[in-house]
Scaffold this motif. Sequence first.
Motif, short mmCIF file in Angstrom:
data_model
loop_
_atom_site.label_atom_id
_atom_site.label_comp_id
_atom_site.label_asym_id
_atom_site.label_seq_id
_atom_site.Cartn_x
_atom_site.Cartn_y
_atom_site.Cartn_z
N MET A 62 1.10 11.23 -0.70
CA MET A 62 1.29 10.17 -1.69
C MET A 62 0.43 10.50 -2.90
SD MET A 62 -0.73 7.06 0.17
CE MET A 62 -2.16 7.44 1.15
N SER A 63 0.65 9.77 -3.97
CA SER A 63 -0.15 9.99 -5.16
C SER A 63 -1.53 9.39 -4.98
CB SER A 63 0.53 9.35 -6.37
OG SER A 63 0.47 7.94 -6.27
N PRO A 64 -2.52 9.89 -5.71
CA PRO A 64 -3.85 9.28 -5.66
C PRO A 64 -3.82 7.80 -6.06
CG PRO A 64 -4.00 11.45 -6.64
CD PRO A 64 -2.52 11.13 -6.49
N ALA A 65 -2.96 7.44 -6.99
CA ALA A 65 -2.85 6.03 -7.39
C ALA A 65 -2.35 5.18 -6.24
CB ALA A 65 -1.93 5.90 -8.60
N HIS A 66 -1.39 5.71 -5.49
CA HIS A 66 -0.85 4.97 -4.34
C HIS A 66 -1.93 4.81 -3.27
CE1 HIS A 66 2.02 3.49 -1.46
NE2 HIS A 66 2.99 3.60 -2.35
N ALA A 67 -2.71 5.87 -3.04
CA ALA A 67 -3.81 5.79 -2.08
C ALA A 67 -4.82 4.73 -2.52
CB ALA A 67 -4.49 7.15 -1.94
N GLY A 68 -5.11 4.68 -3.81
CA GLY A 68 -6.02 3.67 -4.34
C GLY A 68 -5.50 2.25 -4.14
N ALA A 69 -4.20 2.09 -4.31
CA ALA A 69 -3.59 0.76 -4.10
C ALA A 69 -3.71 0.34 -2.64
CB ALA A 69 -2.13 0.77 -4.56
N LEU A 70 -3.50 1.28 -1.72
CA LEU A 70 -3.66 0.96 -0.30
C LEU A 70 -5.11 0.63 0.03
CD1 LEU A 70 -1.36 3.55 1.51
CD2 LEU A 70 -1.02 1.09 1.30
N ARG A 71 -6.05 1.36 -0.57
CA ARG A 71 -7.48 1.05 -0.35
C ARG A 71 -7.80 -0.35 -0.85
NH1 ARG A 71 -8.34 6.49 -2.41
NH2 ARG A 71 -8.87 7.85 -0.68
N ALA A 72 -7.27 -0.71 -2.00
CA ALA A 72 -7.52 -2.04 -2.57
C ALA A 72 -6.91 -3.13 -1.68
CB ALA A 72 -6.97 -2.13 -3.98
N ARG A 73 -5.74 -2.86 -1.15
CA ARG A 73 -5.04 -3.86 -0.33
C ARG A 73 -5.71 -4.06 1.04
NH1 ARG A 73 1.40 -3.75 1.19
NH2 ARG A 73 1.35 -5.55 2.57
N TYR A 74 -6.13 -2.95 1.67
CA TYR A 74 -6.65 -3.03 3.04
C TYR A 74 -8.17 -2.95 3.13
CZ TYR A 74 -1.87 -2.67 4.66
OH TYR A 74 -0.54 -2.92 4.92
N GLY A 75 -8.84 -2.59 2.08
CA GLY A 75 -10.30 -2.53 2.09
C GLY A 75 -10.82 -1.62 3.18
N THR A 76 -11.85 -2.07 3.87
CA THR A 76 -12.50 -1.26 4.90
C THR A 76 -11.74 -1.22 6.22
OG1 THR A 76 -13.88 -3.13 5.58
CG2 THR A 76 -14.77 -1.63 3.89
N ARG A 77 -10.63 -1.94 6.30
CA ARG A 77 -9.85 -1.91 7.55
C ARG A 77 -9.16 -0.57 7.76
NH1 ARG A 77 -6.18 -7.09 7.82
NH2 ARG A 77 -5.16 -5.86 6.24
N LEU A 78 -8.91 0.16 6.66
CA LEU A 78 -8.31 1.49 6.74
C LEU A 78 -9.26 2.52 6.17
CD1 LEU A 78 -4.65 1.15 5.37
CD2 LEU A 78 -5.36 1.38 7.74
N THR A 79 -9.21 3.72 6.71
CA THR A 79 -9.90 4.86 6.12
C THR A 79 -8.83 5.78 5.56
OG1 THR A 79 -11.70 4.69 7.72
CG2 THR A 79 -11.45 6.79 6.57
N ILE A 80 -8.89 6.04 4.26
CA ILE A 80 -7.92 6.90 3.58
C ILE A 80 -8.71 8.01 2.91
CG2 ILE A 80 -6.11 7.02 1.85
CD1 ILE A 80 -5.77 3.95 2.26
N GLU A 81 -8.51 9.23 3.42
CA GLU A 81 -9.26 10.38 2.91
C GLU A 81 -8.31 11.49 2.54
OE1 GLU A 81 -12.51 10.57 2.42
OE2 GLU A 81 -12.94 8.61 3.27
#
Length: 89
Positions: A62-81
């Motif tokens: 996915m794009s870095p922007a999409h990864a950032g949106a998922l981080r914003a939506r799920y916070g610390t519940r997900l780890t996206i690296e």
Amino acid sequence: MTGPSHDPGSAGDRSGSVPYMVGCPDPELLAELVELLRDDPEVRIRRIIGAPDRPSLLAVEMSPAHAGALRARYGTRLTIEPDSPVELY
């Protein structure tokens, strides 16, 4: 020679998409995320590690922007690296 890879398994030739690993201690949340991402045309699920109804790790593009949106939506519940190749030393 440098530049984008043309290997079919590489994200280097897909515009804006880069590989990420997505993990979560809650397999039910990760299973819900799989369903959400399957319907998202901007995300390619490359691999699901674990049982389909209880995954433990996702390999996605996915794009870095999409990864950032998922981080914003799920916070610390997900780890996206970002996922990068393993280099032997």
